[in-house]
Design a protein around this motif. Structure first.
Motif, PDB file in Angstrom:
ATOM      1  N   ILE A   1       0.645  -1.148  -0.046  1.00 58.74           N
ATOM      2  CA  ILE A   1       0.149   0.175  -0.203  1.00 58.74           C
ATOM      3  C   ILE A   1       1.239   0.962  -0.126  1.00 58.74           C
ATOM      4  N   ASP A   2       0.490   1.954  -1.475  1.00 62.28           N
ATOM      5  CA  ASP A   2       1.666   3.250  -1.575  1.00 62.28           C
ATOM      6  C   ASP A   2       0.797   4.304  -0.796  1.00 62.28           C
ATOM      7  N   ARG A   3       1.008   4.993   0.813  1.00 61.01           N
ATOM      8  CA  ARG A   3      -0.578   6.000   1.441  1.00 61.01           C
ATOM      9  C   ARG A   3       0.456   7.206   0.384  1.00 61.01           C
ATOM     10  N   GLN A   4       1.203   7.207   0.377  1.00 61.59           N
ATOM     11  CA  GLN A   4       1.522   9.143  -0.572  1.00 61.59           C
ATOM     12  C   GLN A   4       1.004   9.343  -1.961  1.00 61.59           C
ATOM     13  N   ASN A   5       0.520   8.081  -2.576  1.00 63.39           N
ATOM     14  CA  ASN A   5      -0.134   7.770  -4.068  1.00 63.39           C
ATOM     15  C   ASN A   5      -1.051   7.398  -3.884  1.00 63.39           C
ATOM     16  N   ARG A   6      -2.051   6.486  -2.470  1.00 69.64           N
ATOM     17  CA  ARG A   6      -3.389   6.204  -2.191  1.00 69.64           C
ATOM     18  C   ARG A   6      -3.085   4.908  -2.947  1.00 69.64           C
ATOM     19  N   ARG A   7      -2.469   4.391  -3.868  1.00 72.55           N
ATOM     20  CA  ARG A   7      -2.661   3.046  -4.583  1.00 72.55           C
ATOM     21  C   ARG A   7      -2.299   1.669  -3.587  1.00 72.55           C
ATOM     22  N   ALA A   8      -3.099   0.721  -3.850  1.00 72.06           N
ATOM     23  CA  ALA A   8      -2.549  -1.006  -3.215  1.00 72.06           C
ATOM     24  C   ALA A   8      -2.197  -1.539  -4.399  1.00 72.06           C
ATOM     25  N   MET A   9      -1.261  -2.651  -4.721  1.00 74.22           N
ATOM     26  CA  MET A   9      -0.859  -3.195  -5.616  1.00 74.22           C
ATOM     27  C   MET A   9      -0.802  -4.725  -5.248  1.00 74.22           C
ATOM     28  N   LEU A  10      -1.060  -5.391  -5.528  1.00 70.23           N
ATOM     29  CA  LEU A  10      -0.957  -7.216  -5.342  1.00 70.23           C
ATOM     30  C   LEU A  10       0.120  -7.755  -6.033  1.00 70.23           C
ATOM     31  N   ARG A  11       1.400  -7.756  -6.053  1.00 73.03           N
ATOM     32  CA  ARG A  11       2.189  -8.564  -6.682  1.00 73.03           C
ATOM     33  C   ARG A  11       2.894  -7.633  -8.250  1.00 73.03           C
ATOM     34  N   GLY A  12       2.664  -6.466  -7.376  1.00 75.84           N
ATOM     35  CA  GLY A  12       2.996  -5.466  -8.842  1.00 75.84           C
ATOM     36  C   GLY A  12       1.994  -4.804  -9.275  1.00 75.84           C
ATOM     37  N   ALA A  13       0.331  -5.562  -8.966  1.00 75.41           N
ATOM     38  CA  ALA A  13      -0.510  -4.818 -10.066  1.00 75.41           C
ATOM     39  C   ALA A  13      -1.363  -4.014  -9.191  1.00 75.41           C
ATOM     40  N   ALA A  14      -2.052  -2.783  -9.428  1.00 70.40           N
ATOM     41  CA  ALA A  14      -2.452  -1.817  -8.951  1.00 70.40           C
ATOM     42  C   ALA A  14      -4.218  -2.013  -8.861  1.00 70.40           C
ATOM     43  N   LEU A  15      -4.613  -1.988  -7.778  1.00 65.51           N
ATOM     44  CA  LEU A  15      -5.894  -3.018  -7.842  1.00 65.51           C
ATOM     45  C   LEU A  15      -6.894  -1.226  -7.622  1.00 65.51           C
ATOM     46  N   ASP A  16      -8.277  -1.865  -8.370  1.00 66.25           N
ATOM     47  CA  ASP A  16      -8.937  -1.125  -9.179  1.00 66.25           C
ATOM     48  C   ASP A  16      -9.810  -0.681  -7.336  1.00 66.25           C
ATOM     49  N   LEU A  17      -9.518   0.309  -6.656  1.00 64.57           N
ATOM     50  CA  LEU A  17     -10.711   0.048  -5.401  1.00 64.57           C
ATOM     51  C   LEU A  17     -10.735   1.758  -5.737  1.00 64.57           C
ATOM     52  N   THR A  18     -12.259   1.930  -5.328  1.00 65.83           N
ATOM     53  CA  THR A  18     -13.165   2.825  -4.599  1.00 65.83           C
ATOM     54  C   THR A  18     -12.460   3.357  -3.605  1.00 65.83           C
ATOM     55  N   ALA A  19     -12.540   4.983  -2.854  1.00 67.75           N
ATOM     56  CA  ALA A  19     -12.395   5.372  -1.751  1.00 67.75           C
ATOM     57  C   ALA A  19     -12.492   5.328  -0.379  1.00 67.75           C
ATOM     58  N   LYS A  20     -13.679   3.954  -0.065  1.00 69.83           N
ATOM     59  CA  LYS A  20     -14.009   3.543   0.818  1.00 69.83           C
ATOM     60  C   LYS A  20     -12.758   2.095   1.214  1.00 69.83           C
ATOM     61  N   GLU A  21     -13.304   1.358  -0.148  1.00 65.19           N
ATOM     62  CA  GLU A  21     -12.393   0.209  -0.432  1.00 65.19           C
ATOM     63  C   GLU A  21     -10.945   0.369  -0.127  1.00 65.19           C
ATOM     64  N   TYR A  22     -10.230   1.691  -0.741  1.00 61.19           N
ATOM     65  CA  TYR A  22      -9.136   1.670  -0.399  1.00 61.19           C
ATOM     66  C   TYR A  22      -8.823   2.122   1.635  1.00 61.19           C
ATOM     67  N   ALA A  23      -9.957   2.688   1.908  1.00 62.41           N
ATOM     68  CA  ALA A  23      -9.469   3.278   3.185  1.00 62.41           C
ATOM     69  C   ALA A  23      -9.979   2.009   4.250  1.00 62.41           C
ATOM     70  N   LEU A  24     -10.445   0.855   3.613  1.00 61.19           N
ATOM     71  CA  LEU A  24     -11.020   0.126   4.583  1.00 61.19           C
ATOM     72  C   LEU A  24     -10.046  -0.671   5.103  1.00 61.19           C
ATOM     73  N   LEU A  25      -9.635  -0.775   3.587  1.00 64.69           N
ATOM     74  CA  LEU A  25      -8.114  -2.306   3.543  1.00 64.69           C
ATOM     75  C   LEU A  25      -6.547  -1.469   3.962  1.00 64.69           C
ATOM     76  N   LEU A  26      -6.964   0.393   4.393  1.00 64.00           N
ATOM     77  CA  LEU A  26      -5.660   0.695   5.005  1.00 64.00           C
ATOM     78  C   LEU A  26      -5.784   0.904   6.262  1.00 64.00           C
ATOM     79  N   HIS A  27      -7.156   0.444   6.460  1.00 65.55           N
ATOM     80  CA  HIS A  27      -7.494   0.067   8.001  1.00 65.55           C
ATOM     81  C   HIS A  27      -7.429  -0.784   8.600  1.00 65.55           C
ATOM     82  N   LEU A  28      -7.289  -1.649   7.392  1.00 65.95           N
ATOM     83  CA  LEU A  28      -6.954  -3.159   8.226  1.00 65.95           C
ATOM     84  C   LEU A  28      -5.393  -3.211   8.185  1.00 65.95           C
TER      85      LEU A  28
END
Length: 222
Positions: free
Chosen positions: A132-159
Motif C-alpha cells: 500500500i502506497d499511502r503517498q499516492n493512495r494506491r494498493a498493489m498486489l504482486r506489483g499490479a494496481a488494485l482498482d479500489l474505490t475510496a472506501k475500499e482503499y480506506a478499509l484495506l488501509l485500516h485493516l
C-alpha cells in the motif's frame, strides 16, 4: 499513518477527521489540551493537528508541553490568528508549521504530507505480496494496481494498520465511515466482500473472525 486532531469544536474536528480518514490516515480526536498532552505522550502519532484556542490549556502551552515531554511528532498548528507575531509564537512554541483558518483542504493535506516527508514517515505498507502506497493512495498486489474505490482503499488501509489483529465491525464503521450505523446494516460485509473479489486468489488475506470482526494477514494459515 496515525494523526491526532486536537480541536474542541466538534464540527471542525469531525470535518478534519473525515478529510484525513478519506486520505487513508488513522485519526484520533481530542477536545481538551490537558487530555491531548497525556494522549500524545502515551501513543505514537505521525502527525498532530493542534488548534490554538482550546477550552482549558491553549495550543501554545500544549505544544510546549509536548516538546518538553519528548514528543517529536510534527505539529501543524491551526488557528484564526494570522498576524506575523502569532505565527512566530506558534513556531517558537515548537510547532513545525502553521495554517490560518479558513484554509483550503488541498493546502492542509499538502502541508501534512510535507511534514510527514520531513519527519521521515513511512509511506509504504508491505504485507506479503500486498503493498500500500499511502503517498499516492494506491494498493498493489504482486506489483499490479488494485482498482479500489475510496472506501475500499480506506478499509484495506485500516485493516493493514491493524495487521494480524482483529478489527471489529463497530470499529470499522467508526473509523472508515465515521458513523455508528444501524447494527443491522451490511455495509461492512458488502465492502469486505468487494475487497476480497478484487484480491482474487489472495482473498484469504482478509480473514473473518466469527463474532469478532476481520483481520488482514500477510501469511496464509493452515
Amino acid at each position: 499513518m496515525k494523526v491526532l486532531v486536537i480541536e474542541d469544536d466538534r464540527k471542525v474536528a469531525r470535518f478534519l477527521s473525515r478529510v484525513f480518514t478519506e486520505e487513508g490516515y488513522a485519526v484520533d480526536l481530542c477536545g481538551r489540551g490537558a487530555d491531548a498532552i497525556a494522549q500524545a505522550a502515551g501513543g505514537v502519532y505521525d502527525l498532530v493537528l493542534l488548534d490554538w484556542m482550546l477550552p482549558d490549556v491553549d495550543g501554545l502551552s500544549v505544544c510546549r508541553e509536548l516538546r518538553r515531554s519528548g514528543v517529536t511528532s510534527p505539529v501543524l498548528m491551526l488557528t484564526a490568528r494570522g498576524e506575523t507575531r502569532e505565527r512566530v509564537l506558534g513556531l517558537d512554541a515548537g510547532a513545525d508549521d502553521y495554517l490560518v483558518k479558513p484554509f483550503e483542504v488541498e493546502e492542509l493535506l499538502a502541508r501534512a504530507r510535507a511534514l510527514l516527508r520531513r519527519a521521515g514517515g513511512h509511506s509504504q505498507v508491505q504485507l506479503g505480496e500486498l503493498r500500500i502506497d499511502r503517498q499516492n493512495r494506491r494498493a498493489m498486489l504482486r506489483g499490479a494496481a488494485l482498482d479500489l474505490t475510496a472506501k475500499e482503499y480506506a478499509l484495506l488501509l485500516h485493516l493493514a494498520h491493524r495487521a494480524d489483529r482483529v478489527a471489529s465491525r463497530s470499529e470499522l464503521l467508526a473509523r472508515v465511515w465515521e458513523t455508528s450505523f444501524d447494527p443491522g446494516s451490511n455495509l461492512v460485509e458488502v465492502h469486505v466482500s468487494r475487497l476480497r473479489d478484487k484480491l482474487g486468489d489472495a482473498a484469504w488475506m482478509i480473514e473473518t473472525v466469527r463474532g469478532l470482526g476481520y483481520r488482514l494477514r500477510a501469511e496464509r494459515g493452515p
